[in-house]
Design an enzyme around this catalytic site. Sequence first.
Site, PDB file in Angstrom:
ATOM      1  CB  SER A 556      -0.907   0.011   1.235  1.00  0.00           C
ATOM      2  OG  SER A 556      -1.576   1.256   1.369  1.00  0.00           O
ATOM      3  CE1 TYR A 569      -4.528  -1.904   5.280  1.00  0.00           C
ATOM      4  CE2 TYR A 569      -3.603   0.234   4.694  1.00  0.00           C
ATOM      5  CZ  TYR A 569      -4.134  -0.974   4.320  1.00  0.00           C
ATOM      6  OH  TYR A 569      -4.269  -1.270   2.997  1.00  0.00           O
TER       7      TYR A 569
END
Length: 679
Positions: A556, A569
């Site tokens: 990501s 995250y």
Amino acid sequence: MTDDTTAARLVARSNLLGADPRNTNFAGGNTSAKGVGTDPVTGREVELLWVKGSGGDLGTLTERGLAVLRLDRLRALVEVYPGVEREDEMVAALDHCLHGRGGAAPSIDTAMHGLLDAPHVDHLHPDAGIALATAADGAELTRRCFGDRVLWVDWRRPGFQLGLDIAAVQRANPRAIGCVLGGHGITAWGESSEQCQEHSLEIIRAAERFLAEHGAAEPFGAVVPGHEPLPAAERRARAAALLPVARGLASTDHPQVGHFTDAPAVLDFLAREKLGPLTELGTSCPDHFLRTKVKPLVVDLPGTAGVDEVVARLKHLHAAYREDYRAYYRRHATPDSPPMRGADPAIVLVPGVGMFSFGRDKQTARVAGEFYVNAINAMRGAEAVSGYRPIPEAEKFRIEYWALEEAKLRRRPAPKPLATRVALVTGAASGIGRATAERLAAEGACVVVADLDADRAAAVAEGIGGTDAAVGVAVDVSDEAAVARAFTETVLAFGGVDLVVNNAGLSISKPLLETTARDWDLQHDVMAKGSFLVSRAAAGMMVEQGMGGDIVYVCSKNGVFAGPHNIAYGATKADQAHQVRLLAVELGAHGIRVNGVNPDGVVRGSGIFAGGWGARRAAVYGVPEEELGAFYAKRTLLGREVLPEHVAAAVFALTGGDLSRTTGLLVPVDSGVAAAFLR
């Protein structure tokens, strides 16, 4: 009868016969019907032949799979036939007999159907028929089984001369309904489509009864101690341990997909004392050995032998098999023979465990295994009433390296970029994972759709295609045993693994002071630990195969971009990104490339965003949840929303062959987030 009616009835008969494996094998045999059609040039009626074209399958045949020829022109070829030494020339002549556009390409058996003086003809490869055809005294057994109702025709390679031979036998025996073709199969005929079908089934069922009534109880001999089938769970575990090694060996010349079979007929054959002598004789029916090669590789160890011992023996036997196959080629090749296509086995037999079969795709591998089961059944029948005597080795070579067979191989479409590759995608029931699984399958890969939700994984796999294209498996990537089970299922489905996409994930959006230790552990268990477990299992299997491979991480931009309220995250995505670098360094020596993609937030179709992450991120940024994708797009340099298919395209770009010298790379798929530029 109109053109449409004749073709429709032929297709119906073909489908009925082809639907029952007792009647014929997949893609084996052909059927035909004669009738009257209209010449598109003169408008006059002409006699026509509808016959299953080259490469089709009776069970799934449609009218598009029929070749249509003018009978007057086909039969006129008898007058210009140059003799058996030049009979291959007649195949090209069939193109000049086509009616209109002609439909499918005529097969090598077209002459058999056209030259026989019967309106309807079936040529089939039933196991019981091949058993009689390959028996040492097949002609006498055929007489005993059928009297003068079914006749014997000596072995001849399929082609124009065989058509003449059968036509001559039919003319000399007007009461006959069909014949047994030595070493090959059966042919039946009739005045109507229904009668032809009845005659085909009469021959097959009579042969089955004859073998059952007159056959020995144990035609393959006694059970060899230690070669009995292992318990089912142990068989599967042993197959999963051995199949990747066998697949790597069978891919020495050309990459192959694998298939595992432990059918009762296979396990019984592998346990018997005649296994060695019979496998050395090889298969007989051309449809069989063109897919199985002239003989299999047999592991000459009991099923109770240790895995390491079997692996070592398998490697030794493989080297010997390759040398034996090269010697076979040298014995029979002529100056105009096609080059040797590959010396690796298509069938590997492991007593106590089962059969591994290999091919250029899953269907080819599966069908090769099915054909060897057909061969086992034929051997059993022949041995039960006589002795198994296949066609001579030289005849097998003439067919395997036939110029016509070589031309058929060259007509195959070019393989897709990921053909022969087995891909496992985690978190593949939705969003990026689903789009990636679908893209990899579209590019030719066999795909394992792995997801925590078994039902949704199965649904995605079914949408991709049948089990030859994709299977769904349940996996909790944070559970070491569950990951091991998923890879076992992958091996048993396709033979191994070549491409793994670490995509499974979840997202917990909380500020630091609200993030619990449980939040942190859950986030890292699924993505950091989960990616580690999946990559470790994949790497172990890839090293065993010796075929290299690809591991791709869906990371990501949050791994480098410090977004708000995103500690758990973002940290785990940074962990995944560094796993890419670490594993690229460690696995490069094995030809395993490790890369990753860094997407921006992919909202549309995402299971993560739909599960509450979207609402939380929208709240963080102060926008309505339904506008979150547009919000992400506006802050990028390109101003475009990132969709699942864009990430899937990046995964394919990394694995499709054009970047074969790239490893340790992270590819941004974020429409341009300057703060996430890699440094």
